[in-house]
Design an enzyme around this catalytic site. Sequence first.
Site, PDB file in Angstrom:
ATOM      1  N   SER A 152      32.174  45.611  43.696  1.00 54.34           N
ATOM      2  CA  SER A 152      31.306  45.070  44.597  1.00 54.34           C
ATOM      3  C   SER A 152      31.516  43.530  44.327  1.00 54.34           C
ATOM      4  O   SER A 152      32.483  43.051  44.259  1.00 54.34           O
ATOM      5  CB  SER A 152      29.656  45.371  43.934  1.00 54.34           C
ATOM      6  OG  SER A 152      28.765  44.497  44.929  1.00 54.34           O
ATOM      7  N   SER A 153      30.361  42.545  44.238  1.00 54.39           N
ATOM      8  CA  SER A 153      30.724  41.067  44.164  1.00 54.39           C
ATOM      9  C   SER A 153      29.359  40.573  43.910  1.00 54.39           C
ATOM     10  O   SER A 153      28.217  41.434  43.975  1.00 54.39           O
ATOM     11  CB  SER A 153      31.195  40.514  45.442  1.00 54.39           C
ATOM     12  OG  SER A 153      31.079  39.344  45.445  1.00 54.39           O
ATOM     13  N   TYR A 166      29.861  40.470  54.684  1.00 53.44           N
ATOM     14  CA  TYR A 166      30.376  40.563  53.313  1.00 53.44           C
ATOM     15  C   TYR A 166      29.236  40.844  52.160  1.00 53.44           C
ATOM     16  O   TYR A 166      29.271  41.895  51.365  1.00 53.44           O
ATOM     17  CB  TYR A 166      31.087  39.313  52.913  1.00 53.44           C
ATOM     18  CG  TYR A 166      31.969  39.474  51.569  1.00 53.44           C
ATOM     19  CD1 TYR A 166      32.951  40.545  51.364  1.00 53.44           C
ATOM     20  CD2 TYR A 166      31.613  39.064  50.316  1.00 53.44           C
ATOM     21  CE1 TYR A 166      33.817  40.947  50.189  1.00 53.44           C
ATOM     22  CE2 TYR A 166      32.162  39.205  49.087  1.00 53.44           C
ATOM     23  CZ  TYR A 166      33.326  40.273  49.119  1.00 53.44           C
ATOM     24  OH  TYR A 166      34.119  40.362  48.090  1.00 53.44           O
ATOM     25  N   LYS A 170      28.589  44.581  50.103  1.00 53.73           N
ATOM     26  CA  LYS A 170      28.359  44.651  48.861  1.00 53.73           C
ATOM     27  C   LYS A 170      27.076  45.219  48.210  1.00 53.73           C
ATOM     28  O   LYS A 170      27.286  45.893  47.142  1.00 53.73           O
ATOM     29  CB  LYS A 170      29.041  43.286  48.214  1.00 53.73           C
ATOM     30  CG  LYS A 170      30.438  42.954  48.588  1.00 53.73           C
ATOM     31  CD  LYS A 170      31.357  44.167  48.049  1.00 53.73           C
ATOM     32  CE  LYS A 170      32.847  43.794  48.311  1.00 53.73           C
ATOM     33  NZ  LYS A 170      33.885  44.963  47.655  1.00 53.73           N
ATOM     34  N   THR A 201      42.282  34.428  43.095  1.00 48.88           N
ATOM     35  CA  THR A 201      43.371  35.624  43.799  1.00 48.88           C
ATOM     36  C   THR A 201      43.520  35.030  45.307  1.00 48.88           C
ATOM     37  O   THR A 201      42.908  33.679  45.692  1.00 48.88           O
ATOM     38  CB  THR A 201      42.662  36.660  44.020  1.00 48.88           C
ATOM     39  OG1 THR A 201      41.526  36.806  44.734  1.00 48.88           O
ATOM     40  CG2 THR A 201      42.568  37.264  42.508  1.00 48.88           C
TER      41      THR A 201
END
Length: 260
Positions: A152-153, A166, A170, A201
Amino acid sequence: MASERPLTLKGKLAIVTGASRGLGADMAWNLACRGANVCLTYVSEKSTAAVQDLAARIQALPHKPSAYVCRADVSTVEGPQQIIDHLLEARGHNLAVNILVNNAGVERVKSLAELSVDDYDAVFNLNVRGVILMTQTVLPYLQPKGRVINISSVAAREGFRDLGLYCASKAAVEGLTRVWATELGHNGTTVNAVNPGPVQTEMLDKIPKEIVNMQKQRTPVESRLGMPQEISDIVSWLAGDESGWISGQAISASGGYAMY
Protein backbone atom coordinates in the site's frame (compact mmCIF):
# COMPACT_ATOMS: atom_id res chain seq x y z
CA MET A 1 23.76 -6.61 2.06
CA ALA A 2 20.60 -8.57 1.21
CA SER A 3 22.68 -11.41 -0.26
CA GLU A 4 24.09 -12.07 3.23
CA ARG A 5 20.68 -12.58 4.85
CA PRO A 6 19.90 -15.91 6.60
CA LEU A 7 18.01 -18.47 4.51
CA THR A 8 14.73 -18.14 6.40
CA LEU A 9 12.61 -18.73 3.27
CA LYS A 10 14.54 -21.61 1.72
CA GLY A 11 12.39 -23.80 -0.52
CA LYS A 12 9.36 -21.51 -0.52
CA LEU A 13 7.82 -20.06 -3.67
CA ALA A 14 7.07 -16.34 -3.86
CA ILE A 15 5.28 -14.36 -6.54
CA VAL A 16 6.17 -10.67 -6.78
CA THR A 17 4.15 -8.54 -9.18
CA GLY A 18 5.81 -5.55 -10.78
CA ALA A 19 9.28 -6.98 -10.20
CA SER A 20 11.25 -5.45 -13.06
CA ARG A 21 12.52 -2.38 -11.19
CA GLY A 22 12.25 -0.24 -8.07
CA LEU A 23 10.74 -1.72 -4.94
CA GLY A 24 9.43 -4.80 -6.73
CA ALA A 25 12.86 -5.80 -8.01
CA ASP A 26 14.43 -5.20 -4.62
CA MET A 27 11.73 -7.22 -2.84
CA ALA A 28 12.21 -10.13 -5.23
CA TRP A 29 15.99 -10.00 -4.72
CA ASN A 30 15.64 -9.84 -0.94
CA LEU A 31 13.25 -12.81 -0.86
CA ALA A 32 15.59 -14.82 -3.08
CA CYS A 33 18.59 -13.94 -0.91
CA ARG A 34 16.69 -15.49 2.00
CA GLY A 35 16.19 -18.70 0.01
CA ALA A 36 12.86 -18.26 -1.75
CA ASN A 37 12.23 -19.33 -5.32
CA VAL A 38 10.72 -16.26 -6.99
CA CYS A 39 8.33 -15.61 -9.85
CA LEU A 40 9.07 -12.17 -11.31
CA THR A 41 6.17 -10.58 -13.16
CA TYR A 42 6.36 -7.51 -15.35
CA VAL A 43 4.34 -5.87 -18.11
CA SER A 44 6.46 -3.64 -20.36
CA GLU A 45 8.57 -5.06 -23.19
CA LYS A 46 11.24 -2.45 -22.45
CA SER A 47 11.64 -4.04 -18.99
CA THR A 48 12.48 -7.49 -20.40
CA ALA A 49 16.25 -7.07 -20.22
CA ALA A 50 16.14 -5.73 -16.65
CA VAL A 51 13.96 -8.54 -15.32
CA GLN A 52 15.99 -11.21 -17.11
CA ASP A 53 19.15 -9.74 -15.58
CA LEU A 54 17.55 -9.89 -12.15
CA ALA A 55 16.55 -13.51 -12.71
CA ALA A 56 20.11 -14.38 -13.71
CA ARG A 57 21.51 -12.71 -10.56
CA ILE A 58 19.01 -14.63 -8.42
CA GLN A 59 19.93 -17.97 -9.99
CA ALA A 60 23.62 -17.20 -9.48
CA LEU A 61 23.22 -16.93 -5.70
CA PRO A 62 25.18 -19.62 -3.81
CA HIS A 63 22.04 -21.48 -2.67
CA LYS A 64 20.71 -21.60 -6.28
CA PRO A 65 17.09 -20.44 -5.96
CA SER A 66 14.88 -20.66 -9.02
CA ALA A 67 13.64 -17.53 -10.81
CA TYR A 68 10.65 -17.60 -13.15
CA VAL A 69 10.07 -14.62 -15.45
CA CYS A 70 6.52 -13.96 -16.61
CA ARG A 71 5.32 -11.04 -18.68
CA ALA A 72 1.66 -10.46 -17.82
CA ASP A 73 -0.54 -7.43 -17.22
CA VAL A 74 -2.13 -7.71 -13.78
CA SER A 75 -4.45 -4.82 -14.63
CA THR A 76 -6.28 -7.07 -17.10
CA VAL A 77 -8.77 -9.78 -16.19
CA GLU A 78 -6.58 -12.41 -17.87
CA GLY A 79 -3.21 -11.38 -16.43
CA PRO A 80 -3.27 -13.18 -13.07
CA GLN A 81 -4.24 -16.52 -14.64
CA GLN A 82 -1.44 -16.13 -17.18
CA ILE A 83 1.02 -15.93 -14.28
CA ILE A 84 -0.35 -19.07 -12.66
CA ASP A 85 -0.39 -20.90 -16.01
CA HIS A 86 3.28 -19.99 -16.45
CA LEU A 87 4.12 -21.45 -13.05
CA LEU A 88 2.03 -24.57 -13.67
CA GLU A 89 4.02 -25.18 -16.85
CA ALA A 90 7.32 -24.57 -15.06
CA ARG A 91 6.66 -26.45 -11.81
CA GLY A 92 3.88 -28.92 -12.63
CA HIS A 93 0.33 -29.35 -11.45
CA ASN A 94 1.36 -29.81 -7.82
CA LEU A 95 2.04 -26.08 -7.72
CA ALA A 96 2.44 -24.77 -4.18
CA VAL A 97 2.66 -21.01 -3.57
CA ASN A 98 3.80 -19.78 -0.15
CA ILE A 99 4.15 -16.02 -0.59
CA LEU A 100 2.32 -13.46 -2.71
CA VAL A 101 3.56 -9.88 -2.85
CA ASN A 102 1.01 -7.64 -4.55
CA ASN A 103 3.39 -4.85 -5.50
CA ALA A 104 2.48 -3.69 -9.02
CA GLY A 105 0.95 -0.22 -8.96
CA VAL A 106 0.51 3.02 -10.85
CA GLU A 107 -0.44 6.63 -10.12
CA ARG A 108 -2.00 9.53 -11.99
CA VAL A 109 -1.04 13.03 -10.84
CA LYS A 110 -4.16 15.04 -11.67
CA SER A 111 -6.59 17.26 -9.83
CA LEU A 112 -10.23 16.30 -9.36
CA ALA A 113 -11.25 18.59 -12.23
CA GLU A 114 -8.77 16.90 -14.59
CA LEU A 115 -9.55 13.26 -13.82
CA SER A 116 -11.11 11.06 -16.49
CA VAL A 117 -12.71 7.64 -16.52
CA ASP A 118 -9.60 6.37 -18.29
CA ASP A 119 -7.48 7.62 -15.38
CA TYR A 120 -9.78 5.84 -12.93
CA ASP A 121 -9.58 2.61 -14.90
CA ALA A 122 -5.78 2.79 -15.18
CA VAL A 123 -5.28 3.23 -11.43
CA PHE A 124 -8.06 1.07 -9.99
CA ASN A 125 -7.77 -1.78 -12.51
CA LEU A 126 -4.18 -2.33 -11.38
CA ASN A 127 -3.99 -1.06 -7.80
CA VAL A 128 -7.28 -2.57 -6.62
CA ARG A 129 -8.87 -4.98 -9.10
CA GLY A 130 -5.45 -6.42 -9.94
CA VAL A 131 -4.76 -7.12 -6.27
CA ILE A 132 -8.15 -8.80 -5.90
CA LEU A 133 -7.85 -10.97 -9.02
CA MET A 134 -4.21 -11.89 -8.38
CA THR A 135 -4.99 -13.03 -4.84
CA GLN A 136 -8.10 -14.91 -5.97
CA THR A 137 -6.13 -16.71 -8.64
CA VAL A 138 -3.35 -17.71 -6.25
CA LEU A 139 -5.75 -18.88 -3.54
CA PRO A 140 -6.20 -22.51 -4.75
CA TYR A 141 -2.40 -22.94 -4.66
CA LEU A 142 -1.65 -20.98 -1.48
CA GLN A 143 -0.31 -23.29 1.19
CA PRO A 144 -1.23 -23.31 4.90
CA LYS A 145 0.69 -20.62 6.76
CA GLY A 146 0.80 -18.70 3.50
CA ARG A 147 1.75 -15.05 3.36
CA VAL A 148 -0.09 -12.39 1.37
CA ILE A 149 1.68 -9.03 1.49
CA ASN A 150 -0.02 -6.07 -0.15
CA ILE A 151 2.08 -3.02 -0.92
CA SER A 152 0.00 0.00 0.00
CA SER A 153 1.39 3.46 0.84
CA VAL A 154 1.31 6.14 3.51
CA ALA A 155 -0.88 7.86 0.89
CA ALA A 156 -3.71 5.54 2.02
CA ARG A 157 -4.23 7.84 5.02
CA GLU A 158 -3.16 11.16 3.53
CA GLY A 159 -4.77 13.84 1.39
CA PHE A 160 -1.96 14.52 -1.06
CA ARG A 161 -2.93 17.17 -3.59
CA ASP A 162 -3.58 15.84 -7.13
CA LEU A 163 -3.17 12.22 -6.04
CA GLY A 164 -6.81 11.40 -5.30
CA LEU A 165 -6.99 8.18 -7.30
CA TYR A 166 -3.72 6.85 -5.91
CA CYS A 167 -4.61 7.70 -2.30
CA ALA A 168 -8.07 6.16 -2.67
CA SER A 169 -6.71 2.99 -4.29
CA LYS A 170 -4.22 2.45 -1.50
CA ALA A 171 -6.91 2.98 1.12
CA ALA A 172 -8.88 0.25 -0.65
CA VAL A 173 -5.86 -2.05 -0.42
CA GLU A 174 -5.79 -1.52 3.35
CA GLY A 175 -9.46 -2.44 3.59
CA LEU A 176 -8.97 -5.60 1.53
CA THR A 177 -6.02 -6.55 3.73
CA ARG A 178 -8.11 -6.49 6.90
CA VAL A 179 -10.97 -8.46 5.36
CA TRP A 180 -8.72 -11.12 3.85
CA ALA A 181 -6.83 -11.52 7.12
CA THR A 182 -10.19 -12.39 8.69
CA GLU A 183 -11.16 -14.77 5.89
CA LEU A 184 -7.88 -16.63 5.39
CA GLY A 185 -6.44 -16.98 8.87
CA HIS A 186 -7.98 -20.37 9.71
CA ASN A 187 -4.94 -22.31 8.44
CA GLY A 188 -2.26 -19.95 9.66
CA THR A 189 -2.24 -17.72 6.58
CA THR A 190 -1.54 -14.06 7.29
CA VAL A 191 -2.40 -11.01 5.21
CA ASN A 192 -0.68 -7.70 5.82
CA ALA A 193 -0.03 -4.42 4.07
CA VAL A 194 3.23 -2.51 3.99
CA ASN A 195 2.84 1.26 3.64
CA PRO A 196 6.10 2.80 2.43
CA GLY A 197 6.78 6.48 2.80
CA PRO A 198 8.80 8.16 0.04
CA VAL A 199 11.46 5.75 -1.23
CA GLN A 200 14.27 6.52 -3.65
CA THR A 201 12.91 4.82 -6.80
CA GLU A 202 11.91 5.82 -10.33
CA MET A 203 8.26 6.05 -9.29
CA LEU A 204 9.11 8.84 -6.87
CA ASP A 205 10.21 11.01 -9.80
CA LYS A 206 6.55 11.27 -10.87
CA ILE A 207 5.37 12.62 -7.50
CA PRO A 208 5.28 16.42 -7.16
CA LYS A 209 8.55 17.64 -5.62
CA GLU A 210 6.77 19.74 -2.98
CA ILE A 211 5.10 16.60 -1.60
CA VAL A 212 8.39 14.69 -1.49
CA ASN A 213 10.24 17.57 0.19
CA MET A 214 7.47 17.99 2.74
CA GLN A 215 7.62 14.28 3.59
CA LYS A 216 11.40 14.38 4.02
CA GLN A 217 11.13 17.35 6.37
CA ARG A 218 8.48 15.57 8.44
CA THR A 219 10.36 12.25 8.65
CA PRO A 220 11.80 11.86 12.17
CA VAL A 221 14.52 9.39 11.14
CA GLU A 222 17.24 11.54 9.59
CA SER A 223 14.77 13.64 7.51
CA ARG A 224 15.52 11.55 4.43
CA LEU A 225 14.00 9.27 1.84
CA GLY A 226 13.78 5.57 2.49
CA MET A 227 15.92 3.09 0.59
CA PRO A 228 14.42 0.07 -1.20
CA GLN A 229 16.14 -2.49 1.07
CA GLU A 230 14.58 -0.87 4.13
CA ILE A 231 11.16 -1.78 2.72
CA SER A 232 12.23 -5.15 1.35
CA ASP A 233 13.57 -6.30 4.72
CA ILE A 234 10.12 -5.71 6.23
CA VAL A 235 8.43 -7.61 3.40
CA SER A 236 10.81 -10.55 3.80
CA TRP A 237 10.19 -10.62 7.56
CA LEU A 238 6.43 -10.69 6.97
CA ALA A 239 7.00 -13.53 4.49
CA GLY A 240 8.70 -15.71 7.09
CA ASP A 241 7.65 -17.83 10.04
CA GLU A 242 8.66 -15.23 12.64
CA SER A 243 5.76 -12.96 11.68
CA GLY A 244 3.06 -15.60 12.08
CA TRP A 245 1.19 -13.72 14.83
CA ILE A 246 0.93 -10.53 12.76
CA SER A 247 -2.09 -10.28 10.46
CA GLY A 248 -4.53 -7.68 9.20
CA GLN A 249 -2.02 -4.91 9.79
CA ALA A 250 -0.91 -1.91 7.76
CA ILE A 251 2.72 -1.38 8.71
CA SER A 252 4.03 2.12 8.15
CA ALA A 253 7.54 1.81 6.70
CA SER A 254 8.27 5.51 6.63
CA GLY A 255 10.95 6.42 9.15
CA GLY A 256 8.20 7.69 11.43
CA TYR A 257 6.61 10.02 8.89
CA ALA A 258 3.31 8.21 9.42
CA MET A 259 2.69 6.80 12.89
CA TYR A 260 -0.31 4.46 13.26
